[in-house]
Design a protein around this motif. Structure first.
Motif, mmCIF file in Angstrom:
data_model
loop_
_atom_site.group_PDB
_atom_site.id
_atom_site.type_symbol
_atom_site.label_atom_id
_atom_site.label_comp_id
_atom_site.label_asym_id
_atom_site.label_seq_id
_atom_site.Cartn_x
_atom_site.Cartn_y
_atom_site.Cartn_z
ATOM 1 N N SER A 1 0.835 -1.202 0.000
ATOM 2 C CA SER A 1 0.000 0.000 0.000
ATOM 3 C C SER A 1 0.872 1.254 0.000
ATOM 4 O O SER A 1 0.529 2.262 -0.605
ATOM 5 C CB SER A 1 -0.941 0.019 1.221
ATOM 6 N N GLU A 2 2.020 1.187 0.671
ATOM 7 C CA GLU A 2 2.939 2.331 0.663
ATOM 8 C C GLU A 2 3.477 2.559 -0.741
ATOM 9 O O GLU A 2 3.605 3.688 -1.198
ATOM 10 C CB GLU A 2 4.116 2.074 1.621
ATOM 11 N N ALA A 3 3.790 1.464 -1.439
ATOM 12 C CA ALA A 3 4.302 1.576 -2.803
ATOM 13 C C ALA A 3 3.267 2.215 -3.711
ATOM 14 O O ALA A 3 3.570 3.078 -4.524
ATOM 15 C CB ALA A 3 4.689 0.192 -3.335
ATOM 16 N N SER A 4 1.982 1.792 -3.546
ATOM 17 C CA SER A 4 0.945 2.369 -4.398
ATOM 18 C C SER A 4 0.732 3.837 -4.067
ATOM 19 O O SER A 4 0.434 4.647 -4.930
ATOM 20 C CB SER A 4 -0.368 1.588 -4.255
ATOM 21 N N GLU A 5 0.903 4.200 -2.784
ATOM 22 C CA GLU A 5 0.795 5.609 -2.398
ATOM 23 C C GLU A 5 1.888 6.438 -3.074
ATOM 24 O O GLU A 5 1.667 7.550 -3.508
ATOM 25 C CB GLU A 5 0.921 5.756 -0.873
ATOM 26 N N ASN A 6 3.092 5.846 -3.163
ATOM 27 C CA ASN A 6 4.207 6.547 -3.799
ATOM 28 C C ASN A 6 3.950 6.756 -5.282
ATOM 29 O O ASN A 6 4.495 7.674 -5.884
ATOM 30 C CB ASN A 6 5.515 5.756 -3.617
ATOM 31 N N GLN A 7 3.146 5.873 -5.878
ATOM 32 C CA GLN A 7 2.855 5.979 -7.304
ATOM 33 C C GLN A 7 1.660 6.893 -7.579
ATOM 34 O O GLN A 7 1.324 7.165 -8.708
ATOM 35 C CB GLN A 7 2.573 4.581 -7.891
ATOM 36 N N LYS A 8 0.998 7.338 -6.518
ATOM 37 C CA LYS A 8 -0.193 8.170 -6.659
ATOM 38 C C LYS A 8 0.187 9.574 -7.107
ATOM 39 O O LYS A 8 1.095 10.188 -6.558
ATOM 40 C CB LYS A 8 -0.913 8.234 -5.310
ATOM 41 N N PHE A 9 -0.541 10.066 -8.078
ATOM 42 C CA PHE A 9 -0.267 11.418 -8.567
ATOM 43 C C PHE A 9 -0.833 12.449 -7.605
ATOM 44 O O PHE A 9 -1.896 12.274 -7.029
ATOM 45 C CB PHE A 9 -0.895 11.612 -9.948
ATOM 46 N N CYS A 10 -0.085 13.545 -7.431
ATOM 47 C CA CYS A 10 -0.577 14.658 -6.632
ATOM 48 C C CYS A 10 -0.144 15.954 -7.319
ATOM 49 O O CYS A 10 1.052 16.215 -7.460
ATOM 50 C CB CYS A 10 -0.030 14.590 -5.204
ATOM 51 N N LEU A 11 -1.110 16.742 -7.742
ATOM 52 C CA LEU A 11 -0.825 17.979 -8.467
ATOM 53 C C LEU A 11 0.021 18.936 -7.631
ATOM 54 O O LEU A 11 0.888 19.636 -8.150
ATOM 55 C CB LEU A 11 -2.136 18.650 -8.891
ATOM 56 N N GLN A 12 -0.203 18.923 -6.311
ATOM 57 C CA GLN A 12 0.557 19.805 -5.422
ATOM 58 C C GLN A 12 2.058 19.514 -5.514
ATOM 59 O O GLN A 12 2.884 20.439 -5.523
ATOM 60 C CB GLN A 12 0.076 19.639 -3.978
ATOM 61 N N GLU A 13 2.406 18.242 -5.600
ATOM 62 C CA GLU A 13 3.825 17.862 -5.688
ATOM 63 C C GLU A 13 4.460 18.399 -6.964
ATOM 64 O O GLU A 13 5.593 18.878 -6.953
ATOM 65 C CB GLU A 13 3.965 16.333 -5.644
ATOM 66 N N VAL A 14 3.722 18.306 -8.068
ATOM 67 C CA VAL A 14 4.234 18.813 -9.345
ATOM 68 C C VAL A 14 4.399 20.328 -9.273
ATOM 69 O O VAL A 14 5.403 20.887 -9.727
ATOM 70 C CB VAL A 14 3.298 18.417 -10.514
ATOM 71 N N LEU A 15 3.423 20.989 -8.679
ATOM 72 C CA LEU A 15 3.497 22.442 -8.496
ATOM 73 C C LEU A 15 4.735 22.817 -7.688
ATOM 74 O O LEU A 15 5.513 23.700 -8.082
ATOM 75 C CB LEU A 15 2.223 22.933 -7.792
ATOM 76 N N ASP A 16 4.942 22.115 -6.572
ATOM 77 C CA ASP A 16 6.097 22.412 -5.702
ATOM 78 C C ASP A 16 7.419 22.177 -6.438
ATOM 79 O O ASP A 16 8.374 22.945 -6.275
ATOM 80 C CB ASP A 16 6.051 21.529 -4.444
#
Length: 218
Positions: free
Chosen positions: A4-19
């Motif tokens: 589940s941690e691995a899948s969380e790491n693969q999850k897209f988050c627009l905030q991360e791209v912005l940062d």
């Protein structure tokens, strides 16, 4: 738990791209390669979160990212801190195939150019999404963005396959959900913040490549 941690790491988050794209430019507007690559890692997550539709683009992006990471971590890594430094170093040392494929098929300049072209497509598509209405068709938005950018560099067969793939894209709300920001109005607001940053990085790279005649590397 590890899965589940691995899948969380693969999850897209627009905030991360912005940062990440906020960190891309130095004070004198040079593009940090490390942050550019990190931004692209986030964008690949976005493409992958939508299934196999964008596989032909995300797979190529991943291979290009790996090449640039190897340069950053290599013995000449200090020459690859910024895109400007990379272009200067590779041109001065004849490490770029300028007119035909030769001894340097994976030069940093050529590799980055492929990501640069794809970044334009994503920028256009996300801008269409940001300004779209609820009933707007994502397939049309994506095709328009593709035809304005990547299609000019792809052979006919890939263009045909892409246009067919775009027909099965999910609706606008599905794209917004994938961004993991919140309700649609928050997604629109964050895209409004992120896209000018992506656009500036794109424009600076475009001007650099134009200046050195690198936009049509084979």
């Amino acid at each position: 738990m590890a899965g589940s941690e691995a899948s969380e790491n693969q999850k897209f988050c627009l905030q991360e791209v912005l940062d990440t794209f906020k960190l891309c430019l130095s004070e004198n507007k040079e593009v940090y390669l490390e942050h550019y690559v990190a931004g692209w890692r986030g964008l690949v997550k976005f493409l992958n979160s939508l299934g196999s539709v964008f596989g032909f683009i995300s797979k190529d992006a991943v291979s290009k990212i790996q090449i640039l990471v190897s340069y950053l971590g290599g013995e000449n890594g200090s020459q690859y801190v910024t895109v400007q430094a990379m272009v200067k170093y590779e041109l001065e040392n004849d490490l770029v195939d300028l007119t035909k494929r030769g001894r340097h098929p994976e030069s940093g300049c050529r590799t980055l150019l492929r990501l640069h072209r794809a970044l334009r497509w994503l920028e256009l598509f996300l801008e269409h999404l940001r300004t779209s209405k609820e009933d707007s068709k994502t397939s049309v938005m994506c095709a328009e963005a593709y035809n304005e950018s990547l299609a000019q560099h792809h052979p006919w067969l890939i263009c045909k396959a892409a246009s067919m793939a775009f027909c099965v894209l999910p609706g606008r709300l599905a794209f917004f959900e994938v961004m993991n920001v919140g309700p649609p109005e928050q997604v629109v607001a964050m895209l409004g913040e992120a896209l000018p940053l992506i656009s500036e990085v794109y424009q600076i790279t475009e001007e650099l490549y134009t200046k050195h005649n690198l936009l049509d590397l084979p």
